[in-house]
Scaffold this active site. Structure first.
Site, PDB file in Angstrom:
ATOM      1  N   ARG A  32       0.770  -1.228   0.000  1.00  0.00           N
ATOM      2  CA  ARG A  32       0.000   0.000   0.000  1.00  0.00           C
ATOM      3  C   ARG A  32       0.811   1.294   0.000  1.00  0.00           C
ATOM      4  NH1 ARG A  32      -5.297  -1.727   0.891  1.00  0.00           N
ATOM      5  NH2 ARG A  32      -5.177  -3.962   1.158  1.00  0.00           N
ATOM      6  N   ASP A 100       5.482 -14.436   3.731  1.00  0.00           N
ATOM      7  CA  ASP A 100       6.801 -14.810   3.218  1.00  0.00           C
ATOM      8  C   ASP A 100       7.601 -15.756   4.117  1.00  0.00           C
ATOM      9  OD1 ASP A 100       7.830 -13.058   5.268  1.00  0.00           O
ATOM     10  OD2 ASP A 100       7.551 -11.365   3.907  1.00  0.00           O
ATOM     11  N   HIS A 115      -2.398 -14.207   7.472  1.00  0.00           N
ATOM     12  CA  HIS A 115      -2.807 -14.185   6.061  1.00  0.00           C
ATOM     13  C   HIS A 115      -2.256 -15.395   5.296  1.00  0.00           C
ATOM     14  CE1 HIS A 115      -3.786  -9.575   6.097  1.00  0.00           C
ATOM     15  NE2 HIS A 115      -4.675 -10.303   6.740  1.00  0.00           N
ATOM     16  N   CYS A 141      -4.456 -29.969 -10.295  1.00  0.00           N
ATOM     17  CA  CYS A 141      -4.473 -31.089  -9.354  1.00  0.00           C
ATOM     18  C   CYS A 141      -4.940 -32.336 -10.124  1.00  0.00           C
ATOM     19  CB  CYS A 141      -5.443 -30.759  -8.231  1.00  0.00           C
ATOM     20  SG  CYS A 141      -5.682 -32.075  -7.031  1.00  0.00           S
ATOM     21  N   SER A 182       0.108  -0.718   7.606  1.00  0.00           N
ATOM     22  CA  SER A 182      -0.725   0.482   7.559  1.00  0.00           C
ATOM     23  C   SER A 182      -2.068   0.221   8.232  1.00  0.00           C
ATOM     24  CB  SER A 182      -0.938   0.911   6.103  1.00  0.00           C
ATOM     25  OG  SER A 182      -1.394  -0.187   5.327  1.00  0.00           O
ATOM     26  N   ASN A 203       6.460   2.410  12.109  1.00  0.00           N
ATOM     27  CA  ASN A 203       6.210   2.337  10.667  1.00  0.00           C
ATOM     28  C   ASN A 203       6.874   3.529   9.983  1.00  0.00           C
ATOM     29  OD1 ASN A 203       5.116   1.036   8.413  1.00  0.00           O
ATOM     30  ND2 ASN A 203       3.228   2.227   8.471  1.00  0.00           N
TER      31      ASN A 203
HETATM   32 ZN   LIG Z   1      -7.702 -31.491  -6.172  1.00  0.00          ZN
END
Ligand SMILES: [Zn+2]
Length: 235
Positions: A32, A100, A115, A141, A182, A203
């Site tokens: 952002r 990450d 997240h 898949c 943020s 920040n």
């Molecule tokens: Zn699947």
């Protein structure tokens, strides 16, 4: 800075919450700020469940690029300082909006990834875990479903266990340190309001008025200053 050192050493329950600004010093773009991802691309076109179902080519391209960008990325001093504070009992819990995995790579334990994680993939249809190489090669898949990273897309719920765990830590916290976010994304943006403890906001861009203390600066640089003061303090 002296204030946060004093709170850190006296608090018996400290929680750290980090966002994209924690990773920029490792060379990852945030979302952002002026140079962030969402200035270049509309999140609705790539980071939503709609994108996954109806615009898979762009969805796959966006996440494959971000996964490949992680290859040479390493945690910076700030990540290692937080892992060290955790080992020393100065902080009791780390939660992050980052996907990450850099806190864990730096040695932190039990990080709640609110997240999700971009380092693993699953099938959207059957939920089966899949190999990253299959996602990067645009393969489906075996069940025919689309592969996707284990990140939380806009429109999806947060991982319940990680959320509840972090929430209970927030409620018990005497000190909450928010770094590099943020706080624009709900519901994580609500977490700092769910504590009765002291709150600190670190920040590069300020603009949060609800905190007891605000420090404007880069995550790693600021943590290094605090860590140096902390060492001085304990000698
Ligand atoms: Zn699947």
């Amino acid at each position: 800075m002296e204030q946060i050192v004093e709170w850190l050493t006296s608090s018996k329950h400290t929680v750290v919450l980090t966002g994209a600004g924690m990773s920029t010093e490792s060379g990852l773009a945030d979302f952002r700020s002026k140079s962030g991802w969402w200035q270049q691309i509309d999140p609705r076109t790539v980071a939503t469940t709609e994108a996954l179902t109806s615009n898979y080519a762009l969805f796959q391209q966006f996440y494959a690029a971000r996964i490949q960008a992680l290859e040479d990325v390493k945690p910076h001093d700030g990540h290692f300082i937080l892992a060290n504070w955790q080992r020393r009992g100065l902080i009791q819990h780390i939660a992050t909006q980052n996907v990450d995995g850099l806190h864990t790579l730096a040695g932190s334990d039990n990080v709640d990834e609110l997240h999700g994680s971009i380092r693993s993939v699953r099938c959207q249809k059957c939920g089966q875990a899949a190999e990253m190489q299959h996602f990067l090669a645009k393969e489906a898949c075996p069940c025919g479903g689309k592969l996707r990273p284990n990140v939380v897309l806009f429109g999806e719920n947060l991982p319940q266990e990680a959320w509840n765990h972090t929430l209970s830590h927030m409620k018990a916290a005497q000190l909450v340190i928010v770094i590099g976010t943020s706080l624009e994304v709900y519901p994580v943006s609500q977490l700092p309001h769910m504590t009765n403890g002291k709150t600190v906001y670190i920040n590069l861009e300020s603009g949060q008025s609800h905190f007891d203390l605000t420090i404007e600066g880069k995550a790693g640089e600021t943590l290094k200053i605090i860590d140096a003061l902390l060492k001085h303090d304990t000698i």
